[in-house]
Design a protein around this motif. Structure first.
Motif, mmCIF file in Angstrom:
data_model
loop_
_atom_site.group_PDB
_atom_site.id
_atom_site.type_symbol
_atom_site.label_atom_id
_atom_site.label_comp_id
_atom_site.label_asym_id
_atom_site.label_seq_id
_atom_site.Cartn_x
_atom_site.Cartn_y
_atom_site.Cartn_z
ATOM 1 N N GLY A 5 0.841 -1.190 0.000
ATOM 2 C CA GLY A 5 0.000 0.000 0.000
ATOM 3 C C GLY A 5 0.877 1.241 0.000
ATOM 4 O O GLY A 5 1.805 1.347 0.798
ATOM 5 N N LEU A 6 0.585 2.160 -0.905
ATOM 6 C CA LEU A 6 1.319 3.424 -0.984
ATOM 7 C C LEU A 6 0.385 4.549 -0.600
ATOM 8 O O LEU A 6 -0.713 4.670 -1.143
ATOM 9 N N THR A 7 0.820 5.370 0.339
ATOM 10 C CA THR A 7 -0.004 6.490 0.756
ATOM 11 C C THR A 7 0.883 7.680 1.105
ATOM 12 O O THR A 7 2.110 7.574 1.112
ATOM 13 N N GLY A 8 0.243 8.776 1.392
ATOM 14 C CA GLY A 8 0.960 9.999 1.733
ATOM 15 C C GLY A 8 -0.009 11.150 1.667
ATOM 16 O O GLY A 8 -0.974 11.131 0.901
ATOM 17 N N SER A 9 0.223 12.145 2.466
ATOM 18 C CA SER A 9 -0.664 13.301 2.509
ATOM 19 C C SER A 9 -0.555 14.105 1.220
ATOM 20 O O SER A 9 0.364 13.910 0.420
ATOM 21 N N ILE A 10 -1.485 15.020 1.036
ATOM 22 C CA ILE A 10 -1.511 15.867 -0.146
ATOM 23 C C ILE A 10 -0.167 16.592 -0.330
ATOM 24 O O ILE A 10 0.429 17.062 0.633
ATOM 25 N N GLY A 11 0.308 16.614 -1.564
ATOM 26 C CA GLY A 11 1.523 17.362 -1.889
ATOM 27 C C GLY A 11 2.829 16.682 -1.528
ATOM 28 O O GLY A 11 3.894 17.280 -1.642
ATOM 29 N N MET A 12 2.764 15.419 -1.133
ATOM 30 C CA MET A 12 3.988 14.721 -0.730
ATOM 31 C C MET A 12 4.726 14.081 -1.914
ATOM 32 O O MET A 12 5.856 13.640 -1.767
ATOM 33 N N GLY A 13 4.071 13.998 -3.085
ATOM 34 C CA GLY A 13 4.735 13.408 -4.249
ATOM 35 C C GLY A 13 4.355 11.969 -4.499
ATOM 36 O O GLY A 13 5.056 11.239 -5.198
ATOM 37 N N LYS A 14 3.210 11.553 -3.957
ATOM 38 C CA LYS A 14 2.799 10.153 -4.056
ATOM 39 C C LYS A 14 2.581 9.716 -5.502
ATOM 40 O O LYS A 14 2.972 8.613 -5.884
ATOM 41 N N SER A 15 1.960 10.565 -6.313
ATOM 42 C CA SER A 15 1.706 10.205 -7.714
ATOM 43 C C SER A 15 3.012 9.999 -8.474
ATOM 44 O O SER A 15 3.132 9.064 -9.278
ATOM 45 N N THR A 16 3.981 10.849 -8.204
ATOM 46 C CA THR A 16 5.298 10.705 -8.844
ATOM 47 C C THR A 16 5.947 9.388 -8.434
ATOM 48 O O THR A 16 6.490 8.661 -9.266
ATOM 49 N N VAL A 17 5.865 9.064 -7.157
ATOM 50 C CA VAL A 17 6.450 7.815 -6.656
ATOM 51 C C VAL A 17 5.719 6.603 -7.251
ATOM 52 O O VAL A 17 6.350 5.613 -7.640
ATOM 53 N N ALA A 18 4.396 6.675 -7.361
ATOM 54 C CA ALA A 18 3.638 5.568 -7.955
ATOM 55 C C ALA A 18 4.084 5.323 -9.395
ATOM 56 O O ALA A 18 4.235 4.172 -9.822
ATOM 57 N N ARG A 19 4.322 6.404 -10.152
ATOM 58 C CA ARG A 19 4.812 6.253 -11.532
ATOM 59 C C ARG A 19 6.179 5.592 -11.549
ATOM 60 O O ARG A 19 6.488 4.811 -12.447
ATOM 61 N N MET A 20 7.003 5.875 -10.555
ATOM 62 C CA MET A 20 8.322 5.245 -10.470
ATOM 63 C C MET A 20 8.186 3.740 -10.247
ATOM 64 O O MET A 20 8.942 2.948 -10.810
ATOM 65 N N PHE A 21 7.233 3.326 -9.425
ATOM 66 C CA PHE A 21 6.979 1.894 -9.238
ATOM 67 C C PHE A 21 6.549 1.266 -10.558
ATOM 68 O O PHE A 21 7.010 0.186 -10.923
ATOM 69 N N ALA A 22 5.642 1.945 -11.274
ATOM 70 C CA ALA A 22 5.189 1.431 -12.568
ATOM 71 C C ALA A 22 6.360 1.316 -13.536
ATOM 72 O O ALA A 22 6.465 0.337 -14.292
ATOM 73 N N ASP A 23 7.268 2.300 -13.507
ATOM 74 C CA ASP A 23 8.458 2.265 -14.367
ATOM 75 C C ASP A 23 9.331 1.054 -14.075
ATOM 76 O O ASP A 23 10.064 0.577 -14.945
ATOM 77 N N GLU A 24 9.262 0.562 -12.838
ATOM 78 C CA GLU A 24 10.037 -0.615 -12.436
ATOM 79 C C GLU A 24 9.289 -1.915 -12.744
ATOM 80 O O GLU A 24 9.726 -2.992 -12.363
ATOM 81 N N GLY A 25 8.145 -1.814 -13.405
ATOM 82 C CA GLY A 25 7.401 -3.003 -13.801
ATOM 83 C C GLY A 25 6.391 -3.508 -12.785
ATOM 84 O O GLY A 25 5.845 -4.602 -12.939
ATOM 85 N N VAL A 26 6.145 -2.716 -11.735
ATOM 86 C CA VAL A 26 5.191 -3.131 -10.707
ATOM 87 C C VAL A 26 3.776 -2.701 -11.135
ATOM 88 O O VAL A 26 3.565 -1.524 -11.430
ATOM 89 N N PRO A 27 2.811 -3.634 -11.188
ATOM 90 C CA PRO A 27 1.438 -3.233 -11.484
ATOM 91 C C PRO A 27 0.914 -2.286 -10.407
ATOM 92 O O PRO A 27 1.073 -2.541 -9.204
#
Length: 197
Positions: A5-27
């Motif tokens: 589970g990935l979470t974080g408060s508003i403005g912490m950069g969660k969407s950017t980090v989620a894209r990084m996981f996707a870039d690593e091949g993680v669904p």
């Protein structure tokens, strides 16, 4: 399969980090993107939201600004909206997990993971965090964002310090993108090793 589970408060950069996981091949299951789909043109929730909050939808689906005004500062209205949205998102999440059942690691990107009780359905939790002044500066540059709205959103979210204390992993984003990406890669390698072992 490990469900992270990935979470974080508003403005912490969660969407950017989620894209990084996707870039690593993680669904990645993106709860916010699913909400947008459900509320977009022809979305499954449009009619129900219009019935509950008249004049908040149109040809393009839910007018998020109008809907926001209908629920902003009104806990009862917000609870009615959540009662519509949360079950639909949970159904989409279950379908995502079923589709990816053979993957060693999947990521559930859920902004209100702790607040909505989603933490009980994941194996591990990663929290995205940044210094308060970095968070504030990021959020206040968003279109239509005001200090009042930012503080109202923060008031509904668990404090960052508490999220970090409850997390298995903390990913710091008040650093360079490369440094953040290295944290993600290390975490993926760690989780992949656990899934394999």
């Amino acid at each position: 399969m490990i469900v992270l589970g990935l979470t974080g408060s508003i403005g912490m950069g969660k969407s950017t980090v989620a894209r990084m996981f996707a870039d690593e091949g993680v669904p990645v299951f993106d709860a916010d993107a699913e909400v947008h789909r459900l509320q977009g043109p022809g979305g499954a929730l449009v009619a129900a939201i219009e019935a509950a909050f008249p004049d908040t939808t149109g040809a393009r689906g839910v007018d998020r600004t109008m809907l926001g005004e209908a629920v902003f500062g009104n806990p009862e209205a917000f609870a009615r909206l959540e009662a519509l949205v949360h079950p639909a998102v949970a159904e989409a999440r279950a379908a995502f997990l079923e589709r990816n059942a053979t993957e060693p690691l999947v990521l559930l990107d859920i902004p209100l993971l702790f607040e909505a009780g989603g933490w009980e359905s994941v194996d591990k939790i990663a929290v995205v965090s940044a210094a308060p002044e970095v968070q504030r500066a990021r959020v206040l540059t968003r279109p239509g964002m005001t200090v009042e709205r930012f503080e109202s959103i923060l008031a509904r979210q668990m404090p960052d310090a508490e999220k970090r204390a409850r997390a298995d992993f903390v990913i710091h984003t008040d650093t360079s993108l490369d440094a953040t990406r290295q944290q993600v890669r290390a975490l993926v390698a760690c989780m992949a090793g656990r899934a394999g072992g």
